[in-house]
Design a protein around this motif. Structure first.
Motif, PDB file in Angstrom:
ATOM      1  N   TYR A 155       0.832  -1.191   0.000  1.00 34.92           N
ATOM      2  CA  TYR A 155       0.000   0.000   0.000  1.00 34.92           C
ATOM      3  C   TYR A 155       0.868   1.242   0.000  1.00 34.92           C
ATOM      4  CZ  TYR A 155      -3.652  -3.217   1.558  1.00 34.92           C
ATOM      5  OH  TYR A 155      -4.534  -4.250   1.655  1.00 34.92           O
ATOM      6  N   LEU A 214       0.639   5.081   1.119  1.00 37.01           N
ATOM      7  CA  LEU A 214      -0.229   5.827   2.031  1.00 37.01           C
ATOM      8  C   LEU A 214      -0.091   7.330   1.847  1.00 37.01           C
ATOM      9  CD1 LEU A 214       0.693   3.870   5.278  1.00 37.01           C
ATOM     10  CD2 LEU A 214      -1.180   3.366   3.704  1.00 37.01           C
ATOM     11  N   ALA A 227      -4.513   8.691   5.038  1.00 38.93           N
ATOM     12  CA  ALA A 227      -4.445   7.299   5.477  1.00 38.93           C
ATOM     13  C   ALA A 227      -3.827   7.208   6.871  1.00 38.93           C
ATOM     14  CB  ALA A 227      -3.638   6.467   4.487  1.00 38.93           C
ATOM     15  N   GLY A 282       0.307  -6.603   5.344  1.00 36.37           N
ATOM     16  CA  GLY A 282       0.519  -5.566   4.339  1.00 36.37           C
ATOM     17  C   GLY A 282       1.861  -4.885   4.490  1.00 36.37           C
ATOM     18  N   TYR A 327       3.694  -1.275   3.808  1.00 39.72           N
ATOM     19  CA  TYR A 327       3.244   0.096   3.649  1.00 39.72           C
ATOM     20  C   TYR A 327       4.390   0.988   3.205  1.00 39.72           C
ATOM     21  CZ  TYR A 327      -0.509  -1.969   6.290  1.00 39.72           C
ATOM     22  OH  TYR A 327      -1.507  -2.797   6.699  1.00 39.72           O
ATOM     23  N   GLY A 334       3.487   5.386  -6.333  1.00 38.31           N
ATOM     24  CA  GLY A 334       2.529   4.342  -6.707  1.00 38.31           C
ATOM     25  C   GLY A 334       2.883   3.730  -8.048  1.00 38.31           C
ATOM     26  N   VAL A 369       0.120  -3.086  -6.087  1.00 36.31           N
ATOM     27  CA  VAL A 369       0.172  -2.043  -5.072  1.00 36.31           C
ATOM     28  C   VAL A 369      -1.157  -1.300  -5.102  1.00 36.31           C
ATOM     29  CG1 VAL A 369       1.190  -0.276  -6.568  1.00 36.31           C
ATOM     30  CG2 VAL A 369       1.552  -0.143  -4.111  1.00 36.31           C
ATOM     31  N   SER A 370      -1.620  -0.858  -3.926  1.00 42.34           N
ATOM     32  CA  SER A 370      -2.821  -0.034  -3.873  1.00 42.34           C
ATOM     33  C   SER A 370      -2.472   1.312  -3.275  1.00 42.34           C
ATOM     34  CB  SER A 370      -3.898  -0.688  -3.002  1.00 42.34           C
ATOM     35  OG  SER A 370      -4.300  -1.904  -3.565  1.00 42.34           O
ATOM     36  N   VAL A 419      -3.567   4.417  -1.191  1.00 46.82           N
ATOM     37  CA  VAL A 419      -4.582   4.706  -0.183  1.00 46.82           C
ATOM     38  C   VAL A 419      -4.735   6.214  -0.051  1.00 46.82           C
ATOM     39  CG1 VAL A 419      -5.340   4.312   2.181  1.00 46.82           C
ATOM     40  CG2 VAL A 419      -3.879   2.627   1.055  1.00 46.82           C
ATOM     41  N   ALA A 434      -7.243   2.070  -2.887  1.00 39.01           N
ATOM     42  CA  ALA A 434      -7.891   1.499  -1.706  1.00 39.01           C
ATOM     43  C   ALA A 434      -8.538   2.641  -0.937  1.00 39.01           C
ATOM     44  CB  ALA A 434      -6.869   0.790  -0.825  1.00 39.01           C
ATOM     45  N   THR A 454      -9.777   4.820   2.455  1.00 42.32           N
ATOM     46  CA  THR A 454      -9.009   5.125   3.660  1.00 42.32           C
ATOM     47  C   THR A 454      -9.752   4.841   4.952  1.00 42.32           C
ATOM     48  OG1 THR A 454      -9.790   7.380   3.553  1.00 42.32           O
ATOM     49  CG2 THR A 454      -7.608   6.937   2.626  1.00 42.32           C
ATOM     50  N   TRP A 467      -9.305  -1.607   5.940  1.00 37.53           N
ATOM     51  CA  TRP A 467      -9.949  -0.523   5.211  1.00 37.53           C
ATOM     52  C   TRP A 467     -11.242  -1.053   4.597  1.00 37.53           C
ATOM     53  CZ3 TRP A 467      -4.404  -0.170   4.088  1.00 37.53           C
ATOM     54  CH2 TRP A 467      -3.811   0.946   4.696  1.00 37.53           C
TER      55      TRP A 467
END
Ligand SMILES: [Zn+2]
Length: 164
Positions: A6, A8, A12, A23, A25, A86, A96-97, A99, A117, A119, A126
């Motif tokens: 993820y 962020l 987030a 996960g 981050y 990202g 990858v997402s 957030v 994704a 938040t 989430w």
């Protein structure tokens, strides 16, 4: 299979980082600057979040895309760095997402095919966000996601996360 990754943004961090699960981050130094004084910040960031600088190549690609979509004026340097990270991680990590609940960030991410994704945290995860169409002209919201212009005043609608 690797753990989900993820990226962020500051919202987030304010919503809270899930402390359970596998996960991975990531965030950028500019986001870190924004959230480091926040109480949620320091300890979690050092143990769970990897701070990485995006590549210049991705940054250029993000700026060019944001200029095309017209979102560039709504995006800060921090937002641009996040989108670029990202893009980097999408290439290097595969999955990858991003957030963020910032509309301009989400809009550019969609054009760049960076998965998003929500938040809002619920039970350590989430949860999915319900989207509404919002009119900046008269303030009315619509639940039909296919509406693009406001039937009342004709203003172009924007997509907005609904908390209900
Ligand atoms: Zn309207």
């Amino acid at each position: 299979m690797s753990d989900p990754a993820y990226v962020l943004d500051s919202t987030a961090f304010y919503a809270g980082i899930p402390y359970q699960g596998n996960g991975r981050y990531y965030t950028t130094y500019l986001v870190l600057e924004e959230v480091k004084h926040h109480s949620v910040g320091s300890s979690l960031i050092h143990t769970r979040v990897q701070v990485t600088e995006p590549s210049q190549e991705s940054l250029g690609q993000v700026k060019a895309t944001a200029a095309k979509t017209g979102d560039i004026r709504a995006l800060s340097q921090t937002d641009l760095s996040l989108l670029a990270l990202g893009l980097d991680l999408k290439k290097s990590e595969g999955g990858v997402s991003l957030v963020s609940d910032d509309f301009a960030i989400r809009n550019v991410a969609e054009v760049l095919s960076i998965p998003l994704a929500p938040t809002s945290l619920k039970g350590g995860e989430w949860k999915n966000t319900t989207w509404k169409m919002y009119c900046r002209g008269c303030g009315k919201t619509y639940t039909n996601p296919k509406l693009t212009t406001c039937p009342i005043c004709g203003t172009q609608l924007v997509r907005k996360a609904s908390n209900s």
